[in-house]
Write a protein that holds these residues in place. Structure first.
Motif, PDB file in Angstrom:
ATOM      1  N   GLU A  53      36.854  40.819  36.204  1.00  0.00           N
ATOM      2  CA  GLU A  53      36.730  41.120  37.534  1.00  0.00           C
ATOM      3  C   GLU A  53      35.406  40.296  38.103  1.00  0.00           C
ATOM      4  N   LYS A  54      34.572  39.849  37.357  1.00  0.00           N
ATOM      5  CA  LYS A  54      33.376  39.176  37.777  1.00  0.00           C
ATOM      6  C   LYS A  54      33.574  37.611  37.785  1.00  0.00           C
ATOM      7  N   ILE A  55      34.732  37.151  37.531  1.00  0.00           N
ATOM      8  CA  ILE A  55      35.167  35.867  37.617  1.00  0.00           C
ATOM      9  C   ILE A  55      35.254  35.622  39.008  1.00  0.00           C
ATOM     10  N   ASP A  56      34.447  34.289  39.466  1.00  0.00           N
ATOM     11  CA  ASP A  56      34.724  33.965  40.837  1.00  0.00           C
ATOM     12  C   ASP A  56      36.046  33.545  41.272  1.00  0.00           C
ATOM     13  N   GLY A  57      36.683  34.119  42.486  1.00  0.00           N
ATOM     14  CA  GLY A  57      37.793  33.897  42.991  1.00  0.00           C
ATOM     15  C   GLY A  57      39.025  34.819  42.442  1.00  0.00           C
ATOM     16  N   LEU A  58      38.706  35.894  41.605  1.00  0.00           N
ATOM     17  CA  LEU A  58      39.645  36.803  41.110  1.00  0.00           C
ATOM     18  C   LEU A  58      39.854  38.128  42.086  1.00  0.00           C
ATOM     19  N   GLY A  59      38.529  38.772  41.737  1.00  0.00           N
ATOM     20  CA  GLY A  59      38.602  40.084  42.272  1.00  0.00           C
ATOM     21  C   GLY A  59      39.204  41.191  41.557  1.00  0.00           C
ATOM     22  N   LYS A  60      39.144  42.378  42.255  1.00  0.00           N
ATOM     23  CA  LYS A  60      39.755  43.557  41.437  1.00  0.00           C
ATOM     24  C   LYS A  60      41.430  43.502  41.465  1.00  0.00           C
ATOM     25  N   SER A  61      41.824  43.275  42.496  1.00  0.00           N
ATOM     26  CA  SER A  61      43.471  43.132  42.591  1.00  0.00           C
ATOM     27  C   SER A  61      43.866  42.297  41.505  1.00  0.00           C
ATOM     28  N   ILE A  62      43.465  41.000  41.580  1.00  0.00           N
ATOM     29  CA  ILE A  62      44.136  39.907  40.793  1.00  0.00           C
ATOM     30  C   ILE A  62      43.680  40.281  39.199  1.00  0.00           C
ATOM     31  N   SER A  63      42.491  40.690  39.209  1.00  0.00           N
ATOM     32  CA  SER A  63      42.037  40.818  37.909  1.00  0.00           C
ATOM     33  C   SER A  63      42.881  41.865  37.407  1.00  0.00           C
ATOM     34  N   ALA A  64      43.338  42.850  37.982  1.00  0.00           N
ATOM     35  CA  ALA A  64      44.276  43.905  37.281  1.00  0.00           C
ATOM     36  C   ALA A  64      45.433  43.376  36.817  1.00  0.00           C
ATOM     37  N   LYS A  65      46.298  42.589  37.493  1.00  0.00           N
ATOM     38  CA  LYS A  65      47.223  41.784  37.512  1.00  0.00           C
ATOM     39  C   LYS A  65      47.140  40.883  35.978  1.00  0.00           C
ATOM     40  N   VAL A  66      46.084  40.236  36.086  1.00  0.00           N
ATOM     41  CA  VAL A  66      45.708  39.275  34.676  1.00  0.00           C
ATOM     42  C   VAL A  66      45.541  40.424  33.697  1.00  0.00           C
ATOM     43  N   TRP A  67      44.946  41.482  33.669  1.00  0.00           N
ATOM     44  CA  TRP A  67      44.782  42.452  32.665  1.00  0.00           C
ATOM     45  C   TRP A  67      45.879  42.980  32.247  1.00  0.00           C
ATOM     46  N   GLU A  68      46.972  43.251  33.232  1.00  0.00           N
ATOM     47  CA  GLU A  68      48.433  43.553  32.902  1.00  0.00           C
ATOM     48  C   GLU A  68      49.062  42.842  32.223  1.00  0.00           C
TER      49      GLU A  68
END
Length: 558
Positions: A53-68
């Protein structure tokens, strides 16, 4: 899961969102995230959700997709949007030169849902009029699709023909370095006019096979490798496998025979004739007590029995054709005007007549004709018939078969045409029972003259309409409806495997180029090849009728 895999999933999601007209801000965020993930200097799979979530340019919503993706191997949002997108549209995203914006036009405006249909549309010149496309873009897309087809190792007959012509010249020049009078001929599936070619077999007869084999390195463009005794193979730059079968001249015709027919045909003839030597292929059949069997008929069906009793069909030739039916002009989606098409048929091809069959009103994507435009076109045809006489343009239409099997004009309109080609262009996903009933209803329409491309197949691209061939052919026989052999190399529909059944039932066939430009008339050659393969004779082919004969035929149908 590697960064590139995650980036590809995000990129695909952004492209599909664009196809479905999602929020532009959201699309851009997902696309940017795909770029960021791809360029990360470390494996994102080694990070926790909080770190991602702290990676620049990802944010919570997209980080959740990556984690999924990392936890489950999939992304629900991606699966949902894929479920709403035709598989062929997703495949188009991999074509260089067309992004989501162009694919939306292809899909929504032109009604094209897979790469095979797109390739056919390029051949019909349908892309150049669409927004954001031009001739250059269309040709680039066509080349990319041809490259994809080549990667599968299978080729349309017409594509293989180009390579055969080039290779024959190159091989002849090479052979003459070791033998002044070499024998060379292509055999196999190509010589039997099969619609799909996976390999080219060249049979070579020379005085000294060893000397010729020693000079194989001179063929630098094709690095041949030994496969068996006197057999060498290479992969052409075109992507089609090529084999050379080199033998002494006295064995040439026996080898040509063995490598042409399918195994059942070859074995049955050899039982009757032995191993020669033979001065030509005709001698092989003579010694077996058989009439000569043309290469295209050597499929191990009933051709041997027919050859024993001298009952083989007198196969149609290109020169037997007297006219061209089912063609398109600038009145719908053609490239050339009605007059240009007619003059080309008259002066260049020396035909007696042209059947003009522009698209009907349901084919809105192809500028189909409404009732008012039909009247205007008929006026132009009347004027051209006076100007070009005795050459005749027949007033035809390619009328769409609607879902319920009816045609898309009233009887009052249909009766104004000299002939009607009824074709399916939409809803190709019916089951066999419904699809068959749909075609039979169209065939039973008293104004239907010809059933156009019965299955709608696109070779190497789209399987085609599932129909009960026998029932449809029986309906055509009962209603005196002609069946088209669509000569476009992508179609060759009606399939040759059903020609004999149709001919036995007394159904006429018609070799129709479905030409959308002047050059398209040349496709009638391929229609003749496939007609010959199915056992077609000139007397059984509608457009082998003379002008007087076909005029009488159309009048009798009315």
């Amino acid at each position: 899961m590697e960064n590139k895999t995650i980036a590809r999933s995000l990129r695909l999601l952004s492209q599909l969102m664009e196809l479905h007209n999602d929020n532009p801000f959201k699309i851009k965020s997902v696309a940017n995230a795909a770029f960021k993930v791809d360029k990360l200097p470390y494996a994102i799979s080694s990070k926790s959700l909080e770190e991602i979530e702290k990676i620049d340019g990802l944010g919570k919503s997209i980080s959740a997709k990556v984690w999924e993706l990392l936890q489950t191997g999939t992304m629900q949002e991606l699966q949902d949007i894929l479920a709403d997108t035709p598989e062929g549209i997703v495949e188009m995203l991999g074509i260089k030169g067309i992004g989501p914006k162009k694919i939306v036009i292809i899909w929504k405006d032109l009604g094209i849902e897979n790469i095979g249909e797109l390739y056919y549309a390029c051949n019909e010149n349908r892309l150049i009029e669409a927004k954001g496309f031009g001739l250059k873009t269309q040709e680039e897309i066509k080349k990319v699709i041809e490259f994809k087809m080549a990667a599968q190792g299978k080729f349309l007959y017409a594509q293989a023909e180009t390579l055969v012509n080039t290779l024959s010249e190159e091989l002849t020049t090479w052979l003459k370095t070791s033998d002044p009078e070499p024998l060379l001929q292509v055999a196999g599936d190509y010589r039997r006019y099969l619609e799909i070619i996976e390999e080219l077999d060249f049979v070579i007869g020379v005085s000294d096979p060893a000397a010729t084999i020693a000079k194989l390195p001179l063929l630098k463009e094709l690095p041949f490798e030994k496969q068996a005794e006197n057999t060498f193979a290479a992969m052409s730059a075109f992507g089609l496998r090529v084999q050379l079968h080199i033998c002494p001249k006295e064995d040439f015709y026996l080898n040509l025979f063995k490598l042409t027919g399918n195994e059942a045909h070859v074995q049955e003839v050899l039982k009757l004739t032995g191993n020669g030597p033979f001065t030509d292929e005709q001698t092989i059949y003579q010694q077996a007590g058989l009439s000569y069997v043309e290469p295209e008929l050597r499929e191990g069906l009933n051709e041997i029995e027919l050859a024993k009793t001298n009952q083989l069909p007198q196969l149609i030739t290109y020169d037997d054709l007297k006219g061209s039916l089912h063609n398109h002009s600038t009145w719908s989606d053609g490239v050339h005007t009605l007059e240009q098409m007619a003059v080309y048929c008259k002066d260049t091809l020396h035909l007696e007549y042209l059947g003009m069959c522009d698209h009907s009103k349901s084919a809105f994507y192809a500028n189909g004709l409404n009732e008012q435009r039909i009247f205007a076109q008929h006026q132009e045809i009347d004027a051209l018939n006076q100007k070009l006489a005795p050459f005749k343009i027949f007033k035809g239409i390619e009328s769409d078969i609607l879902n319920d099997g009816s045609l898309d004009y009233s009887d009052d309109i249909l009766k104004t045409f000299d002939f009607v080609v009824a074709s399916v262009h939409s809803n190709l996903r019916m089951d066999e029972e419904k699809a068959t009933a749909r075609l039979i209803k169209a065939v039973e329409n008293p104004y239907t003259t010809i059933l156009g491309h019965p299955t709608g197949r696109l070779l190497l691209s789209r399987k085609g309409y599932p129909i009960d061939y026998a029932k449809v052919i029986d309906a055509c026989a009962a209603n005196h409806v002609v069946i088209e052999i669509n000569a476009n190399p992508l179609r060759l529909d009606l399939d040759w495997r059903w020609h004999r059944y149709a001919l036995e039932k007394g159904v006429l066939l018609s070799v129709n180029p479905d030409a959308h430009r002047m050059e398209g008339f040349r496709d009638m050659h391929y229609g003749v090849y496939i007609g010959r393969k199915g056992g077609l004779q000139a007397k059984q082919c509608l457009n082998a009728f003379s002008l007087a004969q076909i005029t009488d035929y159309f009048n009798s149908r009315k």
